[in-house]
Design a protein around this motif. Structure first.
Motif, mmCIF file in Angstrom:
data_model
loop_
_atom_site.group_PDB
_atom_site.id
_atom_site.type_symbol
_atom_site.label_atom_id
_atom_site.label_comp_id
_atom_site.label_asym_id
_atom_site.label_seq_id
_atom_site.Cartn_x
_atom_site.Cartn_y
_atom_site.Cartn_z
ATOM 1 N N ASP A 211 6.607 -0.781 -9.891
ATOM 2 C CA ASP A 211 5.154 -0.877 -10.117
ATOM 3 C C ASP A 211 4.384 -0.757 -8.799
ATOM 4 O O ASP A 211 3.346 -0.095 -8.731
ATOM 5 N N LYS A 212 4.899 -1.400 -7.755
ATOM 6 C CA LYS A 212 4.225 -1.370 -6.461
ATOM 7 C C LYS A 212 4.247 0.052 -5.877
ATOM 8 O O LYS A 212 3.239 0.519 -5.329
ATOM 9 N N LEU A 213 5.364 0.746 -6.024
ATOM 10 C CA LEU A 213 5.449 2.118 -5.522
ATOM 11 C C LEU A 213 4.481 3.042 -6.273
ATOM 12 O O LEU A 213 3.853 3.905 -5.666
ATOM 13 N N TYR A 214 4.356 2.842 -7.566
ATOM 14 C CA TYR A 214 3.362 3.617 -8.331
ATOM 15 C C TYR A 214 1.954 3.301 -7.822
ATOM 16 O O TYR A 214 1.129 4.190 -7.649
ATOM 17 N N GLU A 215 1.701 2.024 -7.588
ATOM 18 C CA GLU A 215 0.392 1.599 -7.081
ATOM 19 C C GLU A 215 0.098 2.244 -5.726
ATOM 20 O O GLU A 215 -1.042 2.583 -5.432
ATOM 21 N N TRP A 216 1.131 2.406 -4.909
ATOM 22 C CA TRP A 216 0.965 3.022 -3.601
ATOM 23 C C TRP A 216 0.834 4.539 -3.678
ATOM 24 O O TRP A 216 0.593 5.191 -2.666
#
Length: 159
Positions: free
Chosen positions: A36-41
């Motif tokens: 999720d964090k990588l998608y957010e980034w």
């Protein structure tokens, strides 16, 4: 009102890996949290899966270790019961076998002691004189914290 700056998008594998390693080094993370964090980034899907694979290989990411740390933290710090902990792990998309394994790491005597302390503390804050109503409120409270109703009744009867 100030406009927030748009975040820099991650485009390379190396950038994604470096940021994700830092993110995982801070505290234990589940694979889904990192994804999720990588998608957010702004990382691309193929970069995300490669990065997660590299994090697992580098032991930055370990679902079993995460599940055990989650169980320990929620039990000892938040005073959650097994039911609520299990729901939390499911929300983090941890697999069922790992959830079961992590929940087995709970010491039953310690678990019961935490429940007893929780009930005693709550009992002092309830202004109820009738035993039946008091027990009902204590059971409701313990269940809302994720403790099993059978265990709660057993602990209340043994006082």
């Amino acid at each position: 009102m100030e406009e927030s700056k748009p975040r820099k998008k991650i485009y390379s594998d190396a950038e994604a890996l470096k940021k994700a390693e830092h993110y995982c080094a801070y505290q234990e993370r589940s694979q889904q949290e990192v994804r999720d964090k990588l998608y957010e980034w702004g990382a691309y899907p193929n970069v995300i899966e490669q990065t997660i694979s590299k994090l697992i290989d580098g032991n930055f990411l370990n679902e079993e270790r995460f599940a055990k740390a989650y169980v320990h933290g929620k039990l000892h710090i938040k005073h959650w019961g097994r039911i609520k902990i299990k729901q939390g792990l499911k929300l983090k998309r941890v697999s069922e076998p790992l959830i079961k394994k992590a929940l087995l790491s709970i010491d039953l005597d310690e678990y019961e002691k935490i429940l007893r302390n929780l009930l005693e503390k709550k009992k002092r804050s309830i202004n109820e004189k009738e035993g039946y109503k008091l027990n009902y409120k204590l059971i409701q409270y313990a269940q809302s914290r994720g403790f099993e109703s059978d265990l709660v009744r057993q602990v209340l009867q043994s006082r």
